[in-house]
Design a protein around this motif. Structure first.
Motif, PDB file in Angstrom:
ATOM      1  N   ASP A   1       0.825  -1.208   0.000  1.00 58.50           N
ATOM      2  CA  ASP A   1       0.000   0.000   0.000  1.00 58.50           C
ATOM      3  C   ASP A   1       0.862   1.262   0.000  1.00 58.50           C
ATOM      4  O   ASP A   1       0.357   2.364   0.203  1.00 58.50           O
ATOM      5  CB  ASP A   1      -0.965  -0.003   1.192  1.00 58.50           C
ATOM      6  N   ARG A   2       2.161   1.132  -0.170  1.00 49.63           N
ATOM      7  CA  ARG A   2       3.076   2.268  -0.233  1.00 49.63           C
ATOM      8  C   ARG A   2       3.931   2.148  -1.492  1.00 49.63           C
ATOM      9  O   ARG A   2       3.997   1.069  -2.093  1.00 49.63           O
ATOM     10  CB  ARG A   2       3.975   2.291   1.008  1.00 49.63           C
ATOM     11  N   PRO A   3       4.559   3.241  -1.902  1.00 47.87           N
ATOM     12  CA  PRO A   3       5.479   3.154  -3.050  1.00 47.87           C
ATOM     13  C   PRO A   3       6.459   2.006  -2.831  1.00 47.87           C
ATOM     14  O   PRO A   3       7.146   1.942  -1.806  1.00 47.87           O
ATOM     15  CB  PRO A   3       6.178   4.510  -3.041  1.00 47.87           C
ATOM     16  N   CYS A   4       6.511   1.084  -3.777  1.00 51.52           N
ATOM     17  CA  CYS A   4       7.195  -0.189  -3.534  1.00 51.52           C
ATOM     18  C   CYS A   4       8.536  -0.300  -4.237  1.00 51.52           C
ATOM     19  O   CYS A   4       8.891   0.500  -5.109  1.00 51.52           O
ATOM     20  CB  CYS A   4       6.279  -1.351  -3.953  1.00 51.52           C
ATOM     21  N   LYS A   5       9.248  -1.373  -3.879  1.00 48.71           N
ATOM     22  CA  LYS A   5      10.572  -1.619  -4.427  1.00 48.71           C
ATOM     23  C   LYS A   5      10.513  -1.970  -5.913  1.00 48.71           C
ATOM     24  O   LYS A   5      11.469  -1.736  -6.648  1.00 48.71           O
ATOM     25  CB  LYS A   5      11.256  -2.745  -3.655  1.00 48.71           C
ATOM     26  N   HIS A   6       9.387  -2.502  -6.365  1.00 49.96           N
ATOM     27  CA  HIS A   6       9.274  -2.881  -7.772  1.00 49.96           C
ATOM     28  C   HIS A   6       9.221  -1.633  -8.663  1.00 49.96           C
ATOM     29  O   HIS A   6       9.828  -1.592  -9.732  1.00 49.96           O
ATOM     30  CB  HIS A   6       8.030  -3.742  -7.987  1.00 49.96           C
ATOM     31  N   GLU A   7       8.468  -0.647  -8.197  1.00 54.27           N
ATOM     32  CA  GLU A   7       8.420   0.626  -8.927  1.00 54.27           C
ATOM     33  C   GLU A   7       9.810   1.247  -8.987  1.00 54.27           C
ATOM     34  O   GLU A   7      10.279   1.662 -10.058  1.00 54.27           O
ATOM     35  CB  GLU A   7       7.464   1.602  -8.227  1.00 54.27           C
ATOM     36  N   ALA A   8      10.454   1.331  -7.838  1.00 51.38           N
ATOM     37  CA  ALA A   8      11.782   1.943  -7.784  1.00 51.38           C
ATOM     38  C   ALA A   8      12.788   1.157  -8.607  1.00 51.38           C
ATOM     39  O   ALA A   8      13.677   1.735  -9.246  1.00 51.38           O
ATOM     40  CB  ALA A   8      12.247   2.054  -6.335  1.00 51.38           C
ATOM     41  N   ALA A   9      12.646  -0.170  -8.610  1.00 43.63           N
ATOM     42  CA  ALA A   9      13.557  -0.995  -9.402  1.00 43.63           C
ATOM     43  C   ALA A   9      13.419  -0.682 -10.889  1.00 43.63           C
ATOM     44  O   ALA A   9      14.405  -0.630 -11.630  1.00 43.63           O
ATOM     45  CB  ALA A   9      13.271  -2.482  -9.149  1.00 43.63           C
ATOM     46  N   LEU A  10      12.172  -0.488 -11.333  1.00 43.73           N
ATOM     47  CA  LEU A  10      11.952  -0.122 -12.736  1.00 43.73           C
ATOM     48  C   LEU A  10      12.623   1.203 -13.059  1.00 43.73           C
ATOM     49  O   LEU A  10      13.252   1.353 -14.117  1.00 43.73           O
ATOM     50  CB  LEU A  10      10.450  -0.055 -13.027  1.00 43.73           C
ATOM     51  N   VAL A  11      12.504   2.166 -12.161  1.00 44.27           N
ATOM     52  CA  VAL A  11      13.128   3.475 -12.395  1.00 44.27           C
ATOM     53  C   VAL A  11      14.642   3.322 -12.477  1.00 44.27           C
ATOM     54  O   VAL A  11      15.286   3.886 -13.380  1.00 44.27           O
ATOM     55  CB  VAL A  11      12.744   4.474 -11.283  1.00 44.27           C
ATOM     56  N   TYR A  12      15.238   2.563 -11.556  1.00 47.75           N
ATOM     57  CA  TYR A  12      16.691   2.351 -11.597  1.00 47.75           C
ATOM     58  C   TYR A  12      17.104   1.656 -12.899  1.00 47.75           C
ATOM     59  O   TYR A  12      18.147   1.968 -13.483  1.00 47.75           O
ATOM     60  CB  TYR A  12      17.143   1.518 -10.398  1.00 47.75           C
ATOM     61  N   HIS A  13      16.283   0.707 -13.316  1.00 48.14           N
ATOM     62  CA  HIS A  13      16.583   0.018 -14.576  1.00 48.14           C
ATOM     63  C   HIS A  13      16.589   1.008 -15.743  1.00 48.14           C
ATOM     64  O   HIS A  13      17.482   0.959 -16.601  1.00 48.14           O
ATOM     65  CB  HIS A  13      15.550  -1.088 -14.821  1.00 48.14           C
TER      66      HIS A  13
END
Length: 243
Positions: free
Chosen positions: A61-73
Motif C-alpha cells: 500500500d506504499r510506493p514499492c521496491k518494484h516501482e523503484a527498481a523499474l526506475v533504476y533500470h
C-alpha cells in the motif's frame, strides 16, 4: 539523493537497487514502459525524458521496491528510452542565427551546397502584383480632398511613402533580376512626377536623387533594350530639372 527517491524509504531503495538487474521490460511504446519484477507488473511513462509516476500491481500500500527498481533500470539504460526528436522538432528549435552560422560553415567546406543554396534562393520569382498594388497605394496617399476636381497628386502627402518605395522596393526588384519590371515601375512614377503633381520643392530633392540613381543603373544595364530605356528617359525631364 535524487528528488524522485524522496518518495521511497531507504530500505525500499536499497532493495530496488538490487532488483534493477532483474527487471524485464515487456514493451516501451509511445512513452509508456511496461515491465515485470518478481512476477509483478510495473509501468511508468516517460515525461521530459524521465520516468513519471511509476505504478505496480503488488499488494504493497506504499510506493514499492518494484516501482523503484523499474526506475533504476531505466536510469541504467536511459539511452534506450530517451525520446528521439524528429527532424521537424529539431528544426523548430534552431534559432535563425544558429542556422545561418551552420550554413556559412558548411558553405566553406562544401561549394556544391553553396551553389545549390544560391540557385534555390536567388532566382525565386517576385510577386509583381504585390509591388504594383503597393505603388497604387502610394499614389492613393497623394490624393488630397480636392483630387476629384483637379486630378493632381499632392507630392507632399506621399513623399515619405514614395521615397521608401523607390529606395527599398525598387531596389528589391532590381536585386531579384527583374530589370524590365523595375523599369516599368519607374516609368509609372516618372509619369506621375512629371505632369500630375503639386508640391513644395523641398519634397523633390531626395526623391529625385534616389530615382535617378536607379535610372543611371538601368541605363548601363545589359538586360534592357533601348526602346524601354527611351520610354523611361522621355518622362524624366521634370525630375532632372529640380535636381
Amino acid at each position: 539523493m535524487k528528488s524522485w527517491e524522496m518518495n521511497y524509504s531507504d530500505e525500499v531503495l536499497n532493495e530496488a537497487k538490487n532488483l534493477a538487474s532483474e527487471v524485464t521490460v515487456k514493451s516501451s511504446d509511445d512513452g509508456e514502459i511496461v515491465g515485470e519484477v518478481e512476477g509483478y507488473d510495473v509501468k511508468t511513462y516517460m515525461v521530459c525524458n524521465s520516468p513519471y509516476y511509476p505504478s505496480c500491481n503488488c499488494p504493497s500500500d506504499r510506493p514499492c521496491k518494484h516501482e523503484a527498481a523499474l526506475v533504476y533500470h531505466i536510469i541504467d539504460h536511459l539511452e534506450l528510452y530517451l525520446k528521439q526528436m524528429d527532424f521537424d522538432e529539431v528544426f523548430d528549435l534552431v534559432s535563425e542565427d544558429d542556422l545561418k552560422g551552420f550554413l556559412l560553415r558548411e558553405f566553406e567546406s562544401n561549394p556544391d551546397l553553396k551553389n545549390m543554396f544560391f540557385d534555390e534562393f536567388s532566382k525565386k520569382p517576385i510577386d509583381k502584383n504585390h509591388y504594383t498594388k503597393k505603388l497604387d497605394e502610394v499614389f492613393k496617399r497623394g490624393e488630397d480632398r480636392e483630387f476629384h476636381l483637379h486630378g493632381f497628386y499632392d507630392l507632399d502627402l506621399m513623399e515619405s511613402a514614395l521615397y521608401d518605395f523607390i529606395f527599398t522596393d525598387i531596389s528589391d526588384v532590381l536585386n531579384a533580376g527583374e530589370y524590365e519590371f523595375a523599369c516599368d515601375l519607374l516609368i509609372r512614377i516618372a509619369k506621375l512626377l512629371n505632369d500630375e503633381t503639386i508640391s513644395t520643392y523641398d519634397s523633390w530633392y531626395g526623391l529625385a536623387d534616389r530615382f535617378m540613381e536607379h535610372v543611371y543603373t538601368l541605363s548601363y544595364s545589359i538586360h534592357l533594350d533601348s526602346q524601354k530605356m527611351d520610354e523611361l528617359d522621355s518622362n524624366i525631364d521634370h525630375i532632372i530639372s529640380v535636381m
